[in-house]
Structure formats: structure tokens, C-alpha cells
Design a protein around this motif. Structure first.
Motif, PDB file in Angstrom:
ATOM      1  N   SER A  93      19.174  22.563   4.831  1.00 53.75           N
ATOM      2  CA  SER A  93      19.635  23.141   6.094  1.00 53.75           C
ATOM      3  C   SER A  93      19.207  22.283   7.281  1.00 53.75           C
ATOM      4  CB  SER A  93      19.075  24.557   6.273  1.00 53.75           C
ATOM      5  OG  SER A  93      19.434  25.381   5.192  1.00 53.75           O
ATOM      6  N   TYR A  94      20.095  22.169   8.273  1.00 58.65           N
ATOM      7  CA  TYR A  94      19.815  21.442   9.507  1.00 58.65           C
ATOM      8  C   TYR A  94      20.290  22.278  10.691  1.00 58.65           C
ATOM      9  CZ  TYR A  94      19.455  17.438   6.335  1.00 58.65           C
ATOM     10  OH  TYR A  94      19.109  16.591   5.311  1.00 58.65           O
ATOM     11  N   TYR A  95      19.520  22.226  11.770  1.00 59.80           N
ATOM     12  CA  TYR A  95      19.944  22.881  13.004  1.00 59.80           C
ATOM     13  C   TYR A  95      20.795  21.911  13.828  1.00 59.80           C
ATOM     14  CZ  TYR A  95      16.645  26.743  12.345  1.00 59.80           C
ATOM     15  OH  TYR A  95      15.986  27.837  11.862  1.00 59.80           O
ATOM     16  N   LEU A  96      21.811  22.455  14.467  1.00 61.15           N
ATOM     17  CA  LEU A  96      22.629  21.684  15.391  1.00 61.15           C
ATOM     18  C   LEU A  96      22.277  22.112  16.814  1.00 61.15           C
ATOM     19  CD1 LEU A  96      26.176  21.700  13.725  1.00 61.15           C
ATOM     20  CD2 LEU A  96      24.293  20.089  13.406  1.00 61.15           C
ATOM     21  N   GLU A  97      21.849  21.148  17.616  1.00 57.01           N
ATOM     22  CA  GLU A  97      21.551  21.415  19.028  1.00 57.01           C
ATOM     23  C   GLU A  97      22.653  20.816  19.883  1.00 57.01           C
ATOM     24  OE1 GLU A  97      18.051  20.512  22.325  1.00 57.01           O
ATOM     25  OE2 GLU A  97      18.572  19.019  20.823  1.00 57.01           O
ATOM     26  N   PRO A  98      23.268  21.598  20.774  1.00 57.22           N
ATOM     27  CA  PRO A  98      24.331  21.044  21.607  1.00 57.22           C
ATOM     28  C   PRO A  98      23.770  20.205  22.745  1.00 57.22           C
ATOM     29  CG  PRO A  98      23.957  23.317  22.210  1.00 57.22           C
ATOM     30  CD  PRO A  98      23.052  23.033  21.027  1.00 57.22           C
ATOM     31  N   GLU A  99      24.523  19.196  23.148  1.00 59.27           N
ATOM     32  CA  GLU A  99      24.186  18.474  24.368  1.00 59.27           C
ATOM     33  C   GLU A  99      24.366  19.419  25.557  1.00 59.27           C
ATOM     34  OE1 GLU A  99      22.963  15.568  24.478  1.00 59.27           O
ATOM     35  OE2 GLU A  99      23.412  14.671  22.530  1.00 59.27           O
ATOM     36  N   ALA A 100      23.763  19.067  26.675  1.00 60.18           N
ATOM     37  CA  ALA A 100      23.796  19.957  27.840  1.00 60.18           C
ATOM     38  C   ALA A 100      25.218  20.297  28.267  1.00 60.18           C
ATOM     39  CB  ALA A 100      23.023  19.316  28.995  1.00 60.18           C
ATOM     40  N   LYS A 101      26.107  19.322  28.202  1.00 63.99           N
ATOM     41  CA  LYS A 101      27.479  19.540  28.654  1.00 63.99           C
ATOM     42  C   LYS A 101      28.317  20.301  27.626  1.00 63.99           C
ATOM     43  CE  LYS A 101      28.901  15.009  26.883  1.00 63.99           C
ATOM     44  NZ  LYS A 101      29.513  13.707  27.224  1.00 63.99           N
TER      45      LYS A 101
END
Length: 312
Positions: free
Chosen positions: A109-117
Motif C-alpha cells: 500500500s502507498y499513500y497518494l498526496e496531492p500537489e497544492a494545486k
């Protein structure tokens, strides 16, 4: 956490720039194999099973043995010729019902972090997965190999769940499972009653690794009762490390190269560091002897004045 990969999730005309983080960690206590007598680390050498000789890394290639006993070897050139998959796109292939995914296929499992935009399209994808109770089947390249994975929601985060390829899941080939077993209604009723009596909502925080706790307690007890000892410092030799270049050898080679470039020779280093033999040292004038006491010092100070007086 430290991002290990960056790219974008693409579905339709929407692209969500993201960073990839490992969602799990291993807390197992790792032990080293050491010599009981002195605590030295145990090392393993790469030896050839045919001649028993130690083999350098440079002489090792990859080999594949066929079912009929043939050996196929692949060197670096062969491996470099294989198709390399690269890219930073996580392409959504389809959205499937969550209950159709066999957990046996789950891998890491991996977490996806969105860019600020990308906070808004990220939230849009997350809520769409929740409302439709679906997961996204995706393809992406990780470590130059194509992988199949799922996008699923955990709390407020989207999780990238890598999966095994279908042919990597083995089937249970047990003949006994095909045997006819008769179950009486009373037995089924009692089994169902037992299940209901142990029924509960799953709370993972109620569980912990008791074995690891016991190991940590044992280590701490041995430390506090004086059963520990300083870890031995390994002795390094110039021929240690196989094909890995020894640090001191590398530094010496750099010094020699610098001396050669400036017109000197590597041998000059040894001559500079060796003490000069006593017979070749230039004799220095002896330092004046210091007065043994104050009276002697006063006498020597008065002597020049006496010689400088003229007779009356």
C-alpha cells in the motif's frame, strides 16, 4: 514521511499531480548473527559451488535453469536490451465494484498526496470512489517495471494498492476439498451461534505484537542488568571488501594521482613521511646551556662588564 515517487493520476481529461509515500512500515526487531565468543559479525562469502573459489561481483551474471536442466546466462548487456518501462503517469483503466476485488491480490500500500494545486481534483476523485463504492484499476511504472494496482479510499487519503498479477496467485490443489462432507442442520446452527457470540466490530488498535513486546522486554532487561557489552570495532584490511574499493586505498590513489600530475611520484609520499636517518641530519649549533641557579646567572651577567673596564 519521504516521497519515493512523483507523477500524476490520469482519468478521462483530469490529471491529478501526486506524490507517492509508503503507507506501511516494518517494526520487526532485526538481529545480527555474531560470534558468541567475541561478538564479531558473521560474514558470508560468494563461492562457486563447482570449484569452491570465492567469486568477485564483476564475475557474477544472472542465470536461469530450465526444467530440462539447461542453464541460460544473462549479462548486463542482455538485461539492458530488455524493454524498460518508465513514466510518471498512473493511468486509470476502469472503475470496478469494490466487492469484486479478491484481497488475495493485494500486495503493498502507498499513500497518494496531492500537489497544492491539485487538492480539488484529488477530492473529486476520492468522493467519486466513495459514493460509487468502486475502486480504480490502474497501470503504472515503478522501478522500471509495469505494475497493476488499485486506487481505493482510506479516510481522507487515496491509497495506491499494488496487486499481484493473476498468474502469481496459486490455486489450492487439495484433493480432500473435493470430498463430500455431510453437515447436519444442528451442527450448522451451533456453528452460526458461535460466530454470532464472538461477533464484534473490527478495531485494529486492540491488537498488538506480543512476541515483539516480549523481545523488547528481554533486551531491555539484559541491558539494565549488565548483560550487554560494547559492540566490537571491526578491523579493516586492505584486501577486505572484495570488489568494493577500500576507502583508504581510494584516498591513497587520489594522492598518488595528484602528485604525479604535479611532477612528483607516488614514492615521494613514503620518503616524505619516513623519519630522516640520524646520519643524514644536518648538525645544528648547540643551544647555550641554561644557568643552573641565580648566582651563576648573576656572575655571567657581570663578566662582560669586568672585561670592558680600563685600568685606572
Amino acid at each position: 514521511m519521504r516521497a519515493m515517487w512523483s507523477g500524476a493520476v490520469s482519468f478521462g481529461l483530469v490529471s491529478v499531480p501526486i506524490k507517492l509515500y509508503s503507507a506501511t512500515t516494518n517494526h520487526d526487531i532485526r538481529f545480527h548473527q555474531v560470534h558468541a565468543a567475541d561478538g564479531g559479525r558473521i560474514k558470508y562469502k560468494r563461492t562457486c559451488a563447482i570449484d569452491g573459489e570465492e567469486v568477485e561481483y564483476a564475475d557474477i551474471v544472472k542465470g536461469y535453469e530450465t526444467d530440462d536442466g539447461e542453464l541460460i546466462t544473462l549479462d548486463d548487456a542482455d538485461l539492458d536490451s530488455l524493454p524498460q518501462v518508465s513514466g510518471h503517469e498512473i493511468d486509470v483503466i476502469e472503475f470496478v465494484p469494490a466487492d469484486q476485488i479478491d484481497p488475495m491480490l493485494f500486495e503493498k500500500s502507498y499513500y497518494l498526496e496531492p500537489e497544492a494545486k491539485a487538492a480539488k481534483p484529488y477530492a473529486l476523485l476520492r468522493e467519486a470512489l466513495v459514493q460509487t463504492d468502486r475502486m480504480a484499476v490502474v497501470r503504472f511504472a515503478l522501478r522500471q517495471r509495469e505494475s497493476i494496482a488499485l486506487l481505493r479510499v482510506r479516510g481522507k487519503a487515496i491509497v495506491l494498492q499494488t496487486m499481484l498479477w493473476p498468474d502469481e496467485v496459486r490455486e489450492p490443489e487439495f484433493d480432500i476439498l473435493d470430498a463430500v462432507v455431510e453437515l447436519r442442520p444442528q451442527e450448522l446452527t451451533m456453528a452460526a451461534s458461535l460466530v454470532e457470540s464472538l461477533g464484534a466490530d473490527f478495531d485494529p488498535s486492540q491488537f498488538h505484537d506480543e512476541y515483539r513486546d516480549a523481545v523488547e522486554e528481554m533486551i531491555e532487561r539484559k541491558r539494565t542488568t549488565g548483560e550487554s557489552r560494547p559492540a566490537p570495532v571491526e578491523k579493516t584490511t586492505s584486501d577486505e571488501g572484495d570488489s568494493m574499493t577500500d576507502l583508504l586505498s581510494a584516498l591513497q590513489a587520489s594522492v598518488d594521482a595528484a602528485r604525479a600530475k604535479s611532477g612528483g611520484t607516488p614514492a615521494e609520499k613514503d620518503e616524505d613521511e619516513k623519519p630522516v636517518p640520524s646520519r643524514s641530519r644536518a648538525k645544528k649549533p648547540a643551544a647555550p646551556r641554561k644557568p643552573a641557579n641565580k648566582e651563576e646567572a648573576d656572575d655571567k651577567a657581570d663578566a662582560p662588564r669586568k672585561r670592558a673596564r680600563k685600568p685606572a
